[in-house]
Design a protein around this motif. Structure first.
Motif, PDB file in Angstrom:
ATOM      1  N   ASP A  11      65.705  73.442  17.767  1.00  0.00           N
ATOM      2  CA  ASP A  11      65.856  72.046  18.188  1.00  0.00           C
ATOM      3  C   ASP A  11      66.792  71.947  19.390  1.00  0.00           C
ATOM      4  O   ASP A  11      67.826  72.613  19.437  1.00  0.00           O
ATOM      5  CB  ASP A  11      66.450  71.183  17.064  1.00  0.00           C
ATOM      6  CG  ASP A  11      65.432  70.784  16.024  1.00  0.00           C
ATOM      7  OD1 ASP A  11      64.221  70.816  16.310  1.00  0.00           O
ATOM      8  OD2 ASP A  11      65.855  70.410  14.911  1.00  0.00           O
ATOM      9  N   GLU A  12      66.432  71.087  20.333  1.00  0.00           N
ATOM     10  CA  GLU A  12      67.303  70.788  21.461  1.00  0.00           C
ATOM     11  C   GLU A  12      68.364  69.806  20.963  1.00  0.00           C
ATOM     12  O   GLU A  12      68.043  68.704  20.525  1.00  0.00           O
ATOM     13  CB  GLU A  12      66.474  70.155  22.576  1.00  0.00           C
ATOM     14  CG  GLU A  12      67.256  69.801  23.798  1.00  0.00           C
ATOM     15  CD  GLU A  12      66.383  69.122  24.840  1.00  0.00           C
ATOM     16  OE1 GLU A  12      66.778  68.042  25.291  1.00  0.00           O
ATOM     17  OE2 GLU A  12      65.315  69.675  25.179  1.00  0.00           O
ATOM     18  N   LYS A  79      66.863  63.159  20.469  1.00  0.00           N
ATOM     19  CA  LYS A  79      66.120  62.771  19.263  1.00  0.00           C
ATOM     20  C   LYS A  79      66.801  63.227  17.980  1.00  0.00           C
ATOM     21  O   LYS A  79      66.163  63.743  17.062  1.00  0.00           O
ATOM     22  CB  LYS A  79      64.690  63.291  19.340  1.00  0.00           C
ATOM     23  CG  LYS A  79      63.931  62.744  20.529  1.00  0.00           C
ATOM     24  CD  LYS A  79      62.543  63.319  20.618  1.00  0.00           C
ATOM     25  CE  LYS A  79      61.821  62.727  21.798  1.00  0.00           C
ATOM     26  NZ  LYS A  79      61.513  63.641  22.838  1.00  0.00           N
ATOM     27  N   LEU A  80      68.127  63.050  17.935  1.00  0.00           N
ATOM     28  CA  LEU A  80      68.870  63.391  16.729  1.00  0.00           C
ATOM     29  C   LEU A  80      68.576  62.362  15.652  1.00  0.00           C
ATOM     30  O   LEU A  80      68.355  61.186  15.947  1.00  0.00           O
ATOM     31  CB  LEU A  80      70.373  63.434  17.018  1.00  0.00           C
ATOM     32  CG  LEU A  80      70.817  64.430  18.098  1.00  0.00           C
ATOM     33  CD1 LEU A  80      72.333  64.371  18.284  1.00  0.00           C
ATOM     34  CD2 LEU A  80      70.380  65.840  17.759  1.00  0.00           C
ATOM     35  N   TYR A 137      74.119  64.197  11.876  1.00  0.00           N
ATOM     36  CA  TYR A 137      72.786  64.186  12.481  1.00  0.00           C
ATOM     37  C   TYR A 137      72.125  65.551  12.372  1.00  0.00           C
ATOM     38  O   TYR A 137      72.782  66.585  12.502  1.00  0.00           O
ATOM     39  CB  TYR A 137      72.868  63.804  13.970  1.00  0.00           C
ATOM     40  CG  TYR A 137      73.326  62.394  14.177  1.00  0.00           C
ATOM     41  CD1 TYR A 137      72.407  61.341  14.206  1.00  0.00           C
ATOM     42  CD2 TYR A 137      74.670  62.096  14.317  1.00  0.00           C
ATOM     43  CE1 TYR A 137      72.836  60.041  14.379  1.00  0.00           C
ATOM     44  CE2 TYR A 137      75.105  60.795  14.487  1.00  0.00           C
ATOM     45  CZ  TYR A 137      74.186  59.775  14.521  1.00  0.00           C
ATOM     46  OH  TYR A 137      74.610  58.481  14.676  1.00  0.00           O
ATOM     47  N   LEU A 138      70.819  65.513  12.170  1.00  0.00           N
ATOM     48  CA  LEU A 138      69.968  66.704  12.229  1.00  0.00           C
ATOM     49  C   LEU A 138      69.225  66.685  13.551  1.00  0.00           C
ATOM     50  O   LEU A 138      69.093  65.632  14.190  1.00  0.00           O
ATOM     51  CB  LEU A 138      68.936  66.668  11.097  1.00  0.00           C
ATOM     52  CG  LEU A 138      69.439  66.885   9.679  1.00  0.00           C
ATOM     53  CD1 LEU A 138      68.370  66.509   8.680  1.00  0.00           C
ATOM     54  CD2 LEU A 138      69.872  68.328   9.492  1.00  0.00           C
ATOM     55  N   GLY A 139      68.682  67.830  13.921  1.00  0.00           N
ATOM     56  CA  GLY A 139      67.833  67.902  15.104  1.00  0.00           C
ATOM     57  C   GLY A 139      66.499  67.225  14.846  1.00  0.00           C
ATOM     58  O   GLY A 139      66.204  66.768  13.738  1.00  0.00           O
ATOM     59  N   MET A 147      71.716  73.320  12.328  1.00  0.00           N
ATOM     60  CA  MET A 147      73.046  72.758  12.514  1.00  0.00           C
ATOM     61  C   MET A 147      73.051  71.263  12.205  1.00  0.00           C
ATOM     62  O   MET A 147      72.109  70.547  12.539  1.00  0.00           O
ATOM     63  CB  MET A 147      73.496  72.955  13.972  1.00  0.00           C
ATOM     64  CG  MET A 147      74.921  72.471  14.230  1.00  0.00           C
ATOM     65  SD  MET A 147      75.442  72.588  15.964  1.00  0.00           S
ATOM     66  CE  MET A 147      75.205  74.324  16.301  1.00  0.00           C
ATOM     67  N   ILE A 148      74.124  70.830  11.582  1.00  0.00           N
ATOM     68  CA  ILE A 148      74.393  69.411  11.418  1.00  0.00           C
ATOM     69  C   ILE A 148      75.363  69.040  12.527  1.00  0.00           C
ATOM     70  O   ILE A 148      76.411  69.671  12.681  1.00  0.00           O
ATOM     71  CB  ILE A 148      75.027  69.096  10.039  1.00  0.00           C
ATOM     72  CG1 ILE A 148      74.112  69.523   8.901  1.00  0.00           C
ATOM     73  CG2 ILE A 148      75.411  67.628   9.943  1.00  0.00           C
ATOM     74  CD1 ILE A 148      72.845  68.737   8.745  1.00  0.00           C
TER      75      ILE A 148
END
Length: 174
Positions: A11-12, A79-80, A137-139, A147-148
């Motif tokens: 995820d970006e 887009k988190l 937040y998640l990706g 990662m959170i």
């Protein structure tokens, strides 16, 4: 420009287009900004110059409408997705994530294991002591194995700051 991707999900998560600083060689603090984005479309691009008497009919027949999205630029751009956590759930996630990240570092960057462990222990204590001040937040893929991202507000109450674990990111030039 550099993009920062989650090493486990791809995820970006952020980019260096925002003010960011590396803290204790363990995590990045990225400064966000509250913004409003509009999708207003100039009618001249889609055959504008409608006769005044036609303007009401165009809206009734599904003409182009505009909308505005308000939020924090880092969240909107990357887009988190907000995810809820209670303190026990976050501690469990952090324990599992740290273990997984340590294994990754042992295989890919052994010199980072000790600084990561020492820094993460210190950061975890700090986060848990102020747990209620954070939003999580998640990706984009919403994969809880990734990662959170943590977000809180500076003392001014209006500047959003995001925390990213340095060793959980992969840099890509864009």
């Amino acid at each position: 420009m550099k993009l920062f991707l989650d090493i486990f999900t791809g995820d970006e998560l952020c980019s260096d287009s925002y003010p960011m600083k590396l803290v204790d060689d363990v995590y990045y603090e990225v400064e966000g900004k509250n913004i409003s984005e509009s999708n207003d479309i100039d009618d001249s691009f889609i055959g504008g110059n409608k006769a005044p008497e036609d303007s009401e009919a165009a809206t009734d027949e599904g003409g182009v409408s505009s909308s505005t999205v308000t939020g924090i630029n880092v969240i909107l751009t990357h887009k988190l997705v907000e995810t809820p956590f209670d303190k026990a759930g976050f501690k469990d996630w952090l324990r599992q994530y740290s273990k997984k990240l340590k294994q990754y570092l042992e295989e890919n960057a052994p010199d980072r294991v000790q600084p990561f462990q020492a820094g993460m222990t210190k950061l975890a204590k700090e986060i848990l002591s102020k747990f209620d001040e954070y939003t999580f937040y998640l990706g984009e893929k919403m994969d809880p194995d990734g990662m959170i991202v943590l977000q809180y507000y500076r003392e001014d109450g209006s500047t959003p700051i995001f925390i990213y674990f340095k060793d959980g990111l992969r840099e890509e030039k864009y």
